[in-house]
Design an enzyme around this catalytic site. Structure first.
Site, PDB file in Angstrom:
ATOM      1  N   GLY A 118       0.828  -1.255  -0.047  1.00  0.00           N
ATOM      2  CA  GLY A 118      -0.213   0.081   0.064  1.00  0.00           C
ATOM      3  C   GLY A 118       0.769   1.238   0.057  1.00  0.00           C
ATOM      4  O   GLY A 118       2.029   1.177   0.110  1.00  0.00           O
ATOM      5  N   LYS A 119       0.270   2.317  -0.010  1.00  0.00           N
ATOM      6  CA  LYS A 119       1.098   3.527  -0.091  1.00  0.00           C
ATOM      7  C   LYS A 119      -0.100   4.640  -0.047  1.00  0.00           C
ATOM      8  O   LYS A 119      -1.160   4.758  -0.694  1.00  0.00           O
ATOM      9  CB  LYS A 119       1.785   3.769  -1.082  1.00  0.00           C
ATOM     10  CG  LYS A 119       3.068   4.699  -1.093  1.00  0.00           C
ATOM     11  CD  LYS A 119       4.235   3.882  -0.418  1.00  0.00           C
ATOM     12  CE  LYS A 119       5.382   4.875   0.015  1.00  0.00           C
ATOM     13  NZ  LYS A 119       6.598   3.950   0.377  1.00  0.00           N
TER      14      LYS A 119
END
Ligand code: NAD
Length: 429
Positions: A118-119
């Site tokens: 994720g980011k």
């Protein structure tokens, strides 16, 4: 030569070479083709599982109302909750966040920890915002993400311009909404709010462990090993300190405002004290000043680019004289430069392996928070070493078995592991 070949529109070619989304795609394509990954799985892994855009209204200190745009991308949840940092910067784009989220999927898979990628990011300029404004942005951003983050869903961490304090605010906001303290919603927290011992040095320590493995592979003696480090911040500073402690000679340190050289080795701890006192490495009396643009091309055994992305590219890769490249930074080498380094026979420890010590200790933090039982630093470092050594061996063995360079091997191994999890779960059947 390569620059010549791209001369007709060389600026556009370099822009493409430096584009994070295209870079991630190039590595993915290479690994997927080498693996013979079927089209359906390629489609699944090419697109993020979730992209969220939020527009966050925040009152500034002077009373004005401003709206900031933020993103959170979950690339893959096949092997566990999404894991990845949140950055605050004026030039954050959804494309960049998507690329970085996929990077995290592969990084977690290479070190075999049970997370997807994720980011997140918020378009803002922390340099002109007060602490109160940053806190309000962080809290509102967290509130908007409340349904998609959480210890079982998506676990953010610090990234560019965010830190322990930002994580404490996220943890607090999330906990307020859940009506109970949930420390495991983020990692990279302060020690007394559920942070892990060893987290601050984890990425640099991971670089040390994989570098020691590479030296061992080539029967090189750490005491005879000359190291050049670019970027004297968290990753580079700690890697330099630990490599020096392990007996290696750190002959050059490169910063944005100058570079230092000492053939007998620089003491990174003394330099860190100097930098803390003066705000720069420039003028450090125990080393000579050298050209910061040329220092990366010094003859050495190990080069650790630990500053920023795209520093080794088609225009300069042929000048690298290191035997081993340990990528402390994310994306320091462009996909075009990969081929040049391979032709030169440089042994590359790719970023998704070399700097995975940070996310590995983040995983330990998440585990400790969920257990409510905290480990001493020796235990953290020992478990980190075990994971880094095993992952190095996995990647190098995979590369030798499939006759591909280390980066391709790391991506193939990661893709293979994620694809296997998807097939096992059968969720797309
Ligand atoms: P940092 O800000 O602490 O350190 C970066 C250092 O590089 C700073 O001292 C900065 O002055 C220097 N620098 C900037 N531009 C430079 C240039 N052109 N030439 C030489 N030096 C330059 O950041 P960090 O946390 O050490 O992260 C560095 C890299 O490592 C980034 O790519 C980051 O994404 C990656 N990374 C960090 C972690 C982590 O745990 N901190 C984990 C994985 C990857």
């Amino acid at each position: 030569m390569i620059l010549e070949a791209t001369k007709p529109d060389s600026d556009a070619a370099l822009d493409r070479e430096f584009n994070p989304w295209l870079a991630a795609e190039a590595r993915f394509n290479e690994a997927a083709t080498l693996l013979g990954l079927d089209d359906g799985l390629q489609k699944v892994l090419r697109s993020p599982a979730l992209e969220m855009t939020v527009h966050i209204p925040v009152q500034l200190d002077d009373g004005r109302l401003e709206v900031f745009t933020g993103y959170r991308v979950q690339h893959s949840l096949a092997r566990g909750p999404a894991k990845g940092g949140i950055r605050f910067a004026p030039d954050v784009t959804l494309d960049e966040v998507k690329a970085l989220a996929s990077w995290m999927t592969w990084k977690c898979a290479v070190v075999n920890i049970p997370f997807g990628g994720g980011k997140g990011g918020v378009i803002c300029d922390p340099a002109i915002l007060s602490q109160n404004e940053l806190e309000r942005i962080t809290r509102r951003y967290t509130a908007e993400l409340i349904d998609i983050i959480g210890p079982e869903r998506d676990v953010p961490a610090p990234d560019m311009n965010t830190n322990e304090q930002t994580m404490a605010w996220i943890m607090d906001t999330y906990s307020m909404h859940k009506r109970t303290t949930v420390t495991a919603v983020v990692t990279g927290k302060p020690l007394n709010l559920g942070g892990s011992r060893g987290r601050v040095e984890a990425t640099g320590r991971g670089c040390l462990f994989v570098t020691l493995q590479a030296l061992r592979k080539f029967h090189m003696d750490p005491a005879q090993t000359k190291v050049v480090v670019q970027g004297f911040g968290n990753v580079g500073g700690k890697a330099a300190k630990l490599m020096h402690k392990a007996g290696m000679k750190v002959i050059s340190i490169i910063e944005w405002d100058g570079a230092l050289y000492n053939s007998n080795g620089i003491d990174p701890e003394a330099l860190m004290k100097y930098k803390q006192a003066t705000g720069t490495v420039v003028g450090y009396p125990e080393a000579e000043a050298i050209d910061k643009h040329q220092a990366m091309f010094l003859e050495c055994d190990v080069l650790v680019p630990a500053a920023k992305e795209n520093v080794i590219h088609s225009g300069n890769a042929s000048k690298i004289q290191a035997k081993i490249l340990c990528e402390g930074a994310n994306g320091p080498t462009t996909a075009v430069a990969d081929k040049i380094l391979e032709e030169k026979g440089i042994f590359v420890i790719p970023d998704i392996l070399a700097n995975a010590g940070g996310v590995t200790v983040s995983y330990f933090e998440w585990v400790q928070d969920r257990q409510g039982f905290f480990w001493n630093e020796q235990l953290v470092n020992g478990r980190l070493e075990e994971i880094m050594v095993n992952s190095f061996k996995d990647v190098v063995d995979y590369g030798e078995r499939h006759k591909v360079h280390n980066r391709a091997a790391a991506y193939m191994l990661a893709l293979d592991r994620v694809a296997f999890a998807i097939k096992l779960r059968g969720i797309y059947a």
